[in-house]
Design a protein around this motif. Sequence first.
Motif, PDB file in Angstrom:
ATOM      1  N   UNK A 187       0.834  -1.217   0.005  1.00 35.32           N
ATOM      2  CA  UNK A 187      -0.089  -0.078  -0.006  1.00 35.32           C
ATOM      3  C   UNK A 187       0.791   1.228   0.265  1.00 35.32           C
ATOM      4  N   UNK A 188       1.585   1.448  -1.127  1.00 34.52           N
ATOM      5  CA  UNK A 188       2.524   2.798  -1.317  1.00 34.52           C
ATOM      6  C   UNK A 188       3.738   2.198  -0.898  1.00 34.52           C
ATOM      7  N   UNK A 189       4.635   3.256  -1.132  1.00 32.34           N
ATOM      8  CA  UNK A 189       6.177   3.084  -1.042  1.00 32.34           C
ATOM      9  C   UNK A 189       6.889   4.478  -0.885  1.00 32.34           C
ATOM     10  N   UNK A 190       7.576   4.630  -0.033  1.00 37.23           N
ATOM     11  CA  UNK A 190       8.649   5.588   0.047  1.00 37.23           C
ATOM     12  C   UNK A 190       9.953   5.346  -0.714  1.00 37.23           C
ATOM     13  N   UNK A 330       5.159   0.034   1.840  1.00 35.79           N
ATOM     14  CA  UNK A 330       4.345  -0.240   2.961  1.00 35.79           C
ATOM     15  C   UNK A 330       3.316  -1.437   2.810  1.00 35.79           C
ATOM     16  N   UNK A 342      -4.972   1.752   7.976  1.00 32.67           N
ATOM     17  CA  UNK A 342      -4.680   3.144   8.241  1.00 32.67           C
ATOM     18  C   UNK A 342      -3.672   3.000   9.366  1.00 32.67           C
ATOM     19  N   UNK A 345      -0.380   2.397   7.796  1.00 28.90           N
ATOM     20  CA  UNK A 345       0.031   3.673   7.097  1.00 28.90           C
ATOM     21  C   UNK A 345       0.966   4.656   8.048  1.00 28.90           C
ATOM     22  N   UNK A 348       4.221   3.365   9.444  1.00 29.99           N
ATOM     23  CA  UNK A 348       5.076   3.483   8.325  1.00 29.99           C
ATOM     24  C   UNK A 348       5.723   4.899   8.079  1.00 29.99           C
TER      25      UNK A 348
ATOM     26  N   UNK B  48       2.527  11.668  -1.506  1.00 30.13           N
ATOM     27  CA  UNK B  48       3.214  11.224  -2.589  1.00 30.13           C
ATOM     28  C   UNK B  48       2.569  11.247  -3.787  1.00 30.13           C
ATOM     29  N   UNK B  49       1.540  10.684  -4.119  1.00 34.13           N
ATOM     30  CA  UNK B  49       0.765  10.473  -5.343  1.00 34.13           C
ATOM     31  C   UNK B  49       0.308  11.920  -5.745  1.00 34.13           C
ATOM     32  N   UNK B  56      -5.869  10.133   4.464  1.00 31.48           N
ATOM     33  CA  UNK B  56      -5.992   9.278   5.737  1.00 31.48           C
ATOM     34  C   UNK B  56      -5.799   7.838   5.306  1.00 31.48           C
ATOM     35  N   UNK B  57      -6.289   7.687   4.213  1.00 31.78           N
ATOM     36  CA  UNK B  57      -6.164   6.090   3.749  1.00 31.78           C
ATOM     37  C   UNK B  57      -4.988   5.883   2.727  1.00 31.78           C
ATOM     38  N   UNK B  58      -4.041   6.808   2.543  1.00 33.60           N
ATOM     39  CA  UNK B  58      -3.065   6.873   1.805  1.00 33.60           C
ATOM     40  C   UNK B  58      -1.733   7.011   2.321  1.00 33.60           C
ATOM     41  N   UNK B  59      -0.526   6.432   1.826  1.00 34.69           N
ATOM     42  CA  UNK B  59       0.796   6.464   2.250  1.00 34.69           C
ATOM     43  C   UNK B  59       1.125   7.849   2.023  1.00 34.69           C
ATOM     44  N   UNK B  60       1.738   8.682   2.811  1.00 36.85           N
ATOM     45  CA  UNK B  60       2.017  10.065   2.267  1.00 36.85           C
ATOM     46  C   UNK B  60       3.607   9.992   3.302  1.00 36.85           C
ATOM     47  N   UNK B  61       4.149  11.139   2.785  1.00 37.61           N
ATOM     48  CA  UNK B  61       5.443  11.415   3.607  1.00 37.61           C
ATOM     49  C   UNK B  61       5.445  11.913   4.892  1.00 37.61           C
TER      50      UNK B  61
END
Lengths: 421, 164
Positions: A187-190, A330, A342, A345, A348, B48-49, B56-61
């Motif tokens: 679920x996404x990446x850094x 993630x 959540x 996330x 992470x 990020x995107x 809230x439901x997304x990976x952020x920096x």
Amino acid sequence: MDTLTAPSLALDALVQPDRARTTLYTDPALFEAEMKKVFENTWVWVAHASEIPRPGDFKTAQVGLQPVIVVRDRKGVVHVHVNRCRHRAATVCEVSKGKTSSFVCPYHGWSYALDGSLRGVPYEKGYDGDLDKSQYPLLSLRVEEYNGLIFATFRRDLMPLSDFLGGARKWIDLFMKQGGGFPIRTQGEHRFRFPGNWKIQLENTTDAYHFPLVHKSFLTAADSETEESWDIMNKGGYVEDLGNGHSVMVMMPELVDLEENLDAPIPEKFKALAAELAEEHDEMTVRRIVRAVGGVGFNLNLFPNLGCSAAFFRVLQPIAVDDTEVRHVALGMEGGPAAANRERLRIHEFFQGPMGFGSPDDAEVWDRVQHGAQGGRDLWVLLNRGLSHEEVREDGHRRSDVSAETGMRAAYAQWKRLMEA
Amino acid sequence: MDTNMPAIAIDLDEAMRFVWLEADLLDHACYAEWLALWTPGGRYVVPIEPGAEDFENTLNYAYDDHAMRVKRAERLTSGQSVSASPVARTVRLLSRFRLLSAGVEGCELRCAQLLTEYRRGRERMYTADLTFRLVRGADGLRIDRKVIRLINATDALRGIGYIL
């Protein structure tokens, strides 16, 4: 003496069982050699199955320095193709992920099916009928998968992936239990870069020794339970050489098997999550999810480029001898409660990535290693910590305490084997 | 809202002056004053995107509530973080302001930010679109949401050991 013509003798001068020469971080010729001898002669991780779940789904990646496309074809078979048109070498895909029915070179329009076969060549008459398209598919790698982890190799004669992973398979299975009863999905990446050699990061994945020092600011910012659980120098953990360059560092022995101790008290930090989950799930489901939500208590280092670290995948991408990209992917629970995903996330984001409370400090010290390695090039990088009390287990694996450099010794021994071959 | 307050919509000038103040406080490491600029429920977001909206439901920096903003500020001053010792020096320029919406109680302001950082012999630039959701409190404007969309957010970034 030329390091590439008298390899084993020269390599003894570079890598000993308990030390490695500083030039392993700095020598461009060694970097060039290892991109071929290491990365093109072993299994390299390229994707998790959940990144390309449906036919037509693809992502781009690299094997060593070679750009590749990982794609699932119409029948569901995963292919890994070198991202290079067979005509004049342009990439056929510059999108990092997506869904497609073909790959078309933008230069002269050669088009390839998902399985890599060459389908269309514009103005084909110019070849007077002697272009046999069956001879010009995208160059494809061998692909095998273990428990959702997709690996590729250029070598047709290499041992099966299952054998290569060997002693690491058990740990992969344990790692995947953090789905808490649901399949694991990304679920996404850094993505972040640091100006240093890739092996500096490789070492770090089984380096407990740095944690209380480099990550002091993370420990200060964390809640008291998290701080206590990361007191990893004092929890009886260990590092074990799993063979073929792989190793595991058990930091929190109580979090090795997430399906055990389900009746343990729910940590204070997850009580709000547990209460939210309890509105829609039975108690056992809640307990399984909560126990899994923070990930496992170990880092599994799979040589050369994947770490299954606590709650995420760490992917290493060498760029140059002194430049490396790191991806922290993630993980979440496929079909699991949104609240749990959540929570994952936020965990992470707290540590990982260019703005996390952990990764920038790691990147800073790796940067320092690369800078410092410009001095004292004839000196050794010491890898002997924990060697004197290392034990050989019944299965032949070497094991020492949690802060031992056993994992690094394992990785450099494998590096040497591949560089010698 | 204070019933004595005149019912005048927030205008571009007021919003601009406020976010310039925020920029100045960050560049000069006035973190206590910066923390006081926020509503209690305010969110500081670095996605990020490019198209992300459901942060809230997304990976952020970064996806910081008040507690995380406090920790982020403490990290910059505690001396415990090797990547923030010393903290990078930054100068940020905000321009190309546009009010996306404006009312008496709040507004949404979009602008460009060019930030140059300097640390340990390296100078780098980060360019971003900023979107502020500002609300009027009893004693002036407050930030209810700040979204920093770096133009290279999907690329591999270097460590960012300061507040964007």
